[in-house]
Design an enzyme around this catalytic site. Structure first.
Site, PDB file in Angstrom:
ATOM      1  N   GLY A  10      78.066 111.802  95.294  1.00  0.00           N
ATOM      2  CA  GLY A  10      78.380 111.194  94.152  1.00  0.00           C
ATOM      3  C   GLY A  10      78.669 112.833  92.634  1.00  0.00           C
ATOM      4  N   ILE A  11      79.388 113.814  93.946  1.00  0.00           N
ATOM      5  CA  ILE A  11      79.135 114.799  93.065  1.00  0.00           C
ATOM      6  C   ILE A  11      80.750 115.149  91.780  1.00  0.00           C
ATOM      7  N   GLN A  14      79.443 111.640  86.504  1.00  0.00           N
ATOM      8  CA  GLN A  14      78.334 112.730  85.263  1.00  0.00           C
ATOM      9  C   GLN A  14      77.571 114.003  85.974  1.00  0.00           C
ATOM     10  N   ASP A  15      76.693 113.371  86.285  1.00  0.00           N
ATOM     11  CA  ASP A  15      75.554 114.253  87.043  1.00  0.00           C
ATOM     12  C   ASP A  15      75.690 114.937  88.127  1.00  0.00           C
ATOM     13  N   LEU A  83      73.303 111.150  94.510  1.00  0.00           N
ATOM     14  CA  LEU A  83      73.717 110.629  93.445  1.00  0.00           C
ATOM     15  C   LEU A  83      74.910 109.138  93.440  1.00  0.00           C
ATOM     16  N   ALA A  85      77.080 106.161  93.478  1.00  0.00           N
ATOM     17  CA  ALA A  85      76.592 104.117  93.493  1.00  0.00           C
ATOM     18  C   ALA A  85      77.598 104.308  92.722  1.00  0.00           C
ATOM     19  N   THR A 128      66.327 104.799  88.953  1.00  0.00           N
ATOM     20  CA  THR A 128      66.594 104.371  88.082  1.00  0.00           C
ATOM     21  C   THR A 128      65.906 104.089  86.786  1.00  0.00           C
ATOM     22  N   GLU A 130      66.566 101.200  84.955  1.00  0.00           N
ATOM     23  CA  GLU A 130      67.068  99.613  85.301  1.00  0.00           C
ATOM     24  C   GLU A 130      65.446  98.929  85.540  1.00  0.00           C
ATOM     25  N   TYR A 151      72.596  95.581  89.601  1.00  0.00           N
ATOM     26  CA  TYR A 151      72.390  96.613  90.028  1.00  0.00           C
ATOM     27  C   TYR A 151      71.161  97.739  89.914  1.00  0.00           C
ATOM     28  N   LYS A 155      69.458  98.343  93.172  1.00  0.00           N
ATOM     29  CA  LYS A 155      68.042 100.180  93.335  1.00  0.00           C
ATOM     30  C   LYS A 155      66.717 100.162  93.340  1.00  0.00           C
ATOM     31  N   HIS A 182      71.168 108.962  80.860  1.00  0.00           N
ATOM     32  CA  HIS A 182      71.323 110.284  80.244  1.00  0.00           C
ATOM     33  C   HIS A 182      72.913 109.946  79.898  1.00  0.00           C
TER      34      HIS A 182
HETATM   35  P1  NAP Z   1      79.055 108.261  87.927  1.00  0.00           P
HETATM   36  O1  NAP Z   1      79.107 109.218  87.003  1.00  0.00           O
HETATM   37  O2  NAP Z   1      78.843 106.828  88.149  1.00  0.00           O
HETATM   38  O3  NAP Z   1      78.878 109.008  89.508  1.00  0.00           O
HETATM   39  C1  NAP Z   1      79.475 107.936  89.912  1.00  0.00           C
HETATM   40  C2  NAP Z   1      79.475 108.591  91.940  1.00  0.00           C
HETATM   41  O4  NAP Z   1      79.327 108.036  93.170  1.00  0.00           O
HETATM   42  C3  NAP Z   1      80.723 109.319  91.927  1.00  0.00           C
HETATM   43  O5  NAP Z   1      80.878 110.555  92.177  1.00  0.00           O
HETATM   44  C4  NAP Z   1      81.717 108.119  92.005  1.00  0.00           C
HETATM   45  O6  NAP Z   1      82.811 108.531  93.442  1.00  0.00           O
HETATM   46  C5  NAP Z   1      80.312 107.984  93.393  1.00  0.00           C
HETATM   47  N1  NAP Z   1      80.502 106.880  94.612  1.00  0.00           N
HETATM   48  C6  NAP Z   1      80.467 105.619  94.135  1.00  0.00           C
HETATM   49  N2  NAP Z   1      80.619 104.719  95.125  1.00  0.00           N
HETATM   50  C7  NAP Z   1      80.578 105.238  96.407  1.00  0.00           C
HETATM   51  C8  NAP Z   1      80.988 105.002  97.575  1.00  0.00           C
HETATM   52  N3  NAP Z   1      80.867 103.784  98.351  1.00  0.00           N
HETATM   53  N4  NAP Z   1      80.570 106.139  98.700  1.00  0.00           N
HETATM   54  C9  NAP Z   1      80.317 108.184  98.845  1.00  0.00           C
HETATM   55  N5  NAP Z   1      80.366 107.789  97.042  1.00  0.00           N
HETATM   56  C10 NAP Z   1      80.368 106.788  95.742  1.00  0.00           C
HETATM   57  O7  NAP Z   1      77.438 108.554  88.057  1.00  0.00           O
HETATM   58  P2  NAP Z   1      76.294 109.822  87.250  1.00  0.00           P
HETATM   59  O8  NAP Z   1      75.908 108.645  85.691  1.00  0.00           O
HETATM   60  O9  NAP Z   1      76.848 110.523  87.458  1.00  0.00           O
HETATM   61  O10 NAP Z   1      74.946 109.312  88.070  1.00  0.00           O
HETATM   62  C11 NAP Z   1      74.303 109.295  89.280  1.00  0.00           C
HETATM   63  C12 NAP Z   1      73.090 108.762  89.423  1.00  0.00           C
HETATM   64  O11 NAP Z   1      72.506 108.231  89.045  1.00  0.00           O
HETATM   65  C13 NAP Z   1      73.853 107.178  90.425  1.00  0.00           C
HETATM   66  O12 NAP Z   1      73.312 106.707  91.273  1.00  0.00           O
HETATM   67  C14 NAP Z   1      73.549 106.034  89.288  1.00  0.00           C
HETATM   68  O13 NAP Z   1      73.162 105.018  89.418  1.00  0.00           O
HETATM   69  C15 NAP Z   1      72.116 107.012  88.445  1.00  0.00           C
HETATM   70  N6  NAP Z   1      71.906 107.569  87.272  1.00  0.00           N
HETATM   71  C16 NAP Z   1      72.176 107.484  86.305  1.00  0.00           C
HETATM   72  C17 NAP Z   1      71.809 107.052  84.999  1.00  0.00           C
HETATM   73  C18 NAP Z   1      72.799 107.453  84.175  1.00  0.00           C
HETATM   74  O14 NAP Z   1      71.906 107.194  82.702  1.00  0.00           O
HETATM   75  N7  NAP Z   1      73.700 108.578  84.116  1.00  0.00           N
HETATM   76  C19 NAP Z   1      70.405 106.778  84.954  1.00  0.00           C
HETATM   77  C20 NAP Z   1      69.541 106.888  85.944  1.00  0.00           C
HETATM   78  C21 NAP Z   1      70.211 106.567  87.861  1.00  0.00           C
HETATM   79  P3  NAP Z   1      84.308 108.219  92.819  1.00  0.00           P
HETATM   80  O15 NAP Z   1      84.817 109.441  92.265  1.00  0.00           O
HETATM   81  O16 NAP Z   1      84.936 108.155  94.626  1.00  0.00           O
HETATM   82  O17 NAP Z   1      84.134 107.412  92.112  1.00  0.00           O
HETATM   83  N1  GDD Z   2      78.588  99.708  78.569  1.00  0.00           N
HETATM   84  C1  GDD Z   2      78.683  99.380  77.435  1.00  0.00           C
HETATM   85  N2  GDD Z   2      79.806  98.962  76.008  1.00  0.00           N
HETATM   86  N3  GDD Z   2      77.603  99.071  76.976  1.00  0.00           N
HETATM   87  C2  GDD Z   2      77.331  98.381  75.316  1.00  0.00           C
HETATM   88  C3  GDD Z   2      78.100  97.609  75.008  1.00  0.00           C
HETATM   89  C4  GDD Z   2      79.740  98.615  75.574  1.00  0.00           C
HETATM   90  O1  GDD Z   2      80.428  98.109  74.720  1.00  0.00           O
HETATM   91  N4  GDD Z   2      77.840  97.773  73.100  1.00  0.00           N
HETATM   92  C5  GDD Z   2      76.614  97.379  73.844  1.00  0.00           C
HETATM   93  N5  GDD Z   2      76.394  97.888  74.914  1.00  0.00           N
HETATM   94  C6  GDD Z   2      74.790  98.258  75.756  1.00  0.00           C
HETATM   95  C7  GDD Z   2      74.812  97.426  76.686  1.00  0.00           C
HETATM   96  O2  GDD Z   2      74.699  95.618  76.696  1.00  0.00           O
HETATM   97  C8  GDD Z   2      73.742  98.113  77.314  1.00  0.00           C
HETATM   98  O3  GDD Z   2      72.195  97.650  76.164  1.00  0.00           O
HETATM   99  C9  GDD Z   2      73.559  99.342  76.228  1.00  0.00           C
HETATM  100  O4  GDD Z   2      73.523  99.348  75.182  1.00  0.00           O
HETATM  101  C10 GDD Z   2      73.478 101.448  77.468  1.00  0.00           C
HETATM  102  O5  GDD Z   2      74.895 100.795  78.070  1.00  0.00           O
HETATM  103  P1  GDD Z   2      75.274 101.776  79.273  1.00  0.00           P
HETATM  104  O6  GDD Z   2      75.668 102.908  78.187  1.00  0.00           O
HETATM  105  O7  GDD Z   2      77.169 100.839  79.854  1.00  0.00           O
HETATM  106  O8  GDD Z   2      73.821 101.972  79.424  1.00  0.00           O
HETATM  107  P2  GDD Z   2      73.077 101.401  80.505  1.00  0.00           P
HETATM  108  O9  GDD Z   2      71.590 101.705  80.102  1.00  0.00           O
HETATM  109  O10 GDD Z   2      73.509  99.521  80.778  1.00  0.00           O
HETATM  110  O11 GDD Z   2      73.062 102.232  82.498  1.00  0.00           O
HETATM  111  C11 GDD Z   2      73.058 103.276  82.462  1.00  0.00           C
HETATM  112  O12 GDD Z   2      71.910 103.438  82.676  1.00  0.00           O
HETATM  113  C12 GDD Z   2      70.637 103.077  83.980  1.00  0.00           C
HETATM  114  C13 GDD Z   2      69.579 104.180  83.217  1.00  0.00           C
HETATM  115  O13 GDD Z   2      69.141 102.986  82.456  1.00  0.00           O
HETATM  116  C14 GDD Z   2      73.834 103.193  83.399  1.00  0.00           C
HETATM  117  O14 GDD Z   2      73.651 104.828  83.638  1.00  0.00           O
HETATM  118  C15 GDD Z   2      72.784 103.166  85.148  1.00  0.00           C
HETATM  119  O15 GDD Z   2      73.817 104.377  85.826  1.00  0.00           O
HETATM  120  C16 GDD Z   2      71.360 103.832  84.897  1.00  0.00           C
HETATM  121  O16 GDD Z   2      71.009 103.270  85.490  1.00  0.00           O
END
Ligand code: NAP
Ligand code: GDD
Length: 342
Positions: A10-11, A14-15, A83, A85, A128, A130, A151, A155, A182
């Site tokens: 997942g390099i 974002q993370d 990372l 997913a 997560t 979630e 999702y 997880k 984040h």
């Molecule tokens: P992201 O920006 O959506 O990045 C996801 C990464 O996963 C991308 O590099 C993507 O690669 C790769 N990927 C997807 N499917 C794959 C597969 N089948 N094989 C190999 N690589 C694959 O996610 P992020 O926000 O950085 O989050 C990183 C991790 O933390 C995820 O596991 C997410 O579920 C978890 N997480 C995120 C948050 C948050 O708020 N950001 C919070 C809690 C947990 P491609 O470029 O090839 O698509």
């Molecule tokens: N995406 C999106 N788009 N969300 C919306 C919108 C919209 O137009 N309007 C309202 N929302 C609400 C969603 O219903 C959710 O309650 C909240 O905004 C945040 O949505 P996202 O930014 O899509 O994030 P998430 O909380 O569902 O999931 C993210 O955080 C998780 C950790 O709690 C992702 O990064 C997950 O990968 C991560 O695990």
């Protein structure tokens, strides 16, 4: 030659970009698992990475065990950060099979191969908030998991069926980071914070007339991704593997995010109407925000607010960027980038 090698799946996300940058700056040799269709992982990195440090690329996919085995044999990492997913909660309702395949079964494939290649390797796994789903805030490591989305389910299955057993029964050094939302200027554009920062910046520049959102009442604990990847690294340096909640401890609604972001651009948003008929008006009374059912989820995690006191105590980790600082950073970044282009 660097003392430590890390493999990041997942390099290109974002993370992955912030973590790669952090590890490169710590002197690690960084390897990144990429798919054929992935972007160049260096594209998102614009920070202070030493020019001679670069990311080593290995091809692979969490859907394919043989590719993971070969990536591990090639990179021989001391630390693995998983990372990768299908990370979009909304999309997980539309593509539940793919979500399970990558976020659940993919984790099993990776751990199976890692155990085979080097049972001493240390592994960070991206769990997560979630997974808490319906459990009311504040949520910590003892709160019950009650996911409501495919999702969150996937997880949680990965955590219960692979992460915990590989750690507790097979002795693998595995940490599960239960990270709350984040964000950053590198956040994917379909996540709500980035959608808001981009859309408001476009409105301000006259590049867009209006935009639509879903549930404005959803509440999230939003932190800065650059702070959170440091916690991932700290977990793997700790003496024993464990689970950690990483969060700011403060929460805001989507509506708060819109209003705070609008203020950064000296725009006003006034709300009128209710339910799907609610709209956001600018100071001239023009509709700039609409509510669209399309952006609602079939089931919603209404409120998340994490208690990260364990990480604070055991890892010495604390977030450095406030909610206001995060919104300011994201909005200004989008505004300045778009203004340069237009
Ligand atoms: P992201 O920006 O959506 O990045 C996801 C990464 O996963 C991308 O590099 C993507 O690669 C790769 N990927 C997807 N499917 C794959 C597969 N089948 N094989 C190999 N690589 C694959 O996610 P992020 O926000 O950085 O989050 C990183 C991790 O933390 C995820 O596991 C997410 O579920 C978890 N997480 C995120 C948050 C948050 O708020 N950001 C919070 C809690 C947990 P491609 O470029 O090839 O698509
Ligand atoms: N995406 C999106 N788009 N969300 C919306 C919108 C919209 O137009 N309007 C309202 N929302 C609400 C969603 O219903 C959710 O309650 C909240 O905004 C945040 O949505 P996202 O930014 O899509 O994030 P998430 O909380 O569902 O999931 C993210 O955080 C998780 C950790 O709690 C992702 O990064 C997950 O990968 C991560 O695990």
């Amino acid at each position: 030659m660097a003392d430590k090698r890390a493999l990041i799946t997942g390099i290109t996300g974002q993370d992955g970009s912030y973590l790669a940058e952090h590890l490169l700056n710590l002197g690690y040799e960084v390897w990144g698992l990429v798919r054929r269709t992935s972007l160049d992982p260096m594209m998102r990195i614009d920070g202070l990475v030493h020019p001679r440090r670069r990311i080593h690329i290995v091809y692979g996919n969490l859907r394919d065990g043989a590719s993971l085995r070969s990536a591990l044999e090639q990179s021989q990492p001391h630390e693995i950060y998983n990372l990768a997913a299908q990370s979009d909660v909304g999309i997980s309702f539309k593509c539940p099979d793919e979500t399970m395949e990558v976020n659940y079964l993919g984790v099993g494939r990776l751990l199976h191969e890692a155990m085979h290649v080097n049972p001493q390797v240390r592994i960070y796994h991206a769990s997560t908030s979630e997974m808490f789903g319906k459990t009311p805030p504040p949520q910590n490591e003892h709160s019950p998991f009650a996911p409501v989305s495919p999702y969150g389910e996937a997880k949680l299955l990965a955590y219960e069926h692979f992460v915990k057993p590989y750690r507790d029964k097979h002795g693998l050094f595995m940490c599960s980071g239960i990270l709350f939302n984040h964000e950053s200027p590198r956040r994917g554009e379909h996540f709500v914070t980035r959608k808001i920062s981009m859309s408001l910046a476009k409105l301000k520049l006259g590049l867009q007339d209006d935009f639509s959102l879903g549930n404005l009442r959803a509440v999230r604990d939003w932190g800065f991704a650059g702070d959170y990847v440091k916690a991932m690294h700290l977990m793997l340096q700790h003496e024993k593997p464990d689970d950690y909640v990483i969060a700011t401890g403060t929460s805001h609604s989507v509506r708060d995010f819109v209003e705070t972001a609008a203020k950064v651009l000296e725009m006003d948003v006034r709300w009128t109407g209710a339910g799907f008929e609610e709209v956001g008006l600018d100071r001239n009374g023009k509709v700039i925000i609409r509510i669209d059912e399309e952006f609602y989820r079939p089931v919603e995690v209404q409120s998340l607010r994490g208690d990260a006191s364990k990480a604070r105590r055991q890892l010495g980790w604390s977030p450095q960027v406030s909610f206001a600082g995060l919104v300011d950073m994201m909005v200004k970044n989008d505004f300045e980038r778009l203004a340069r282009r237009s």
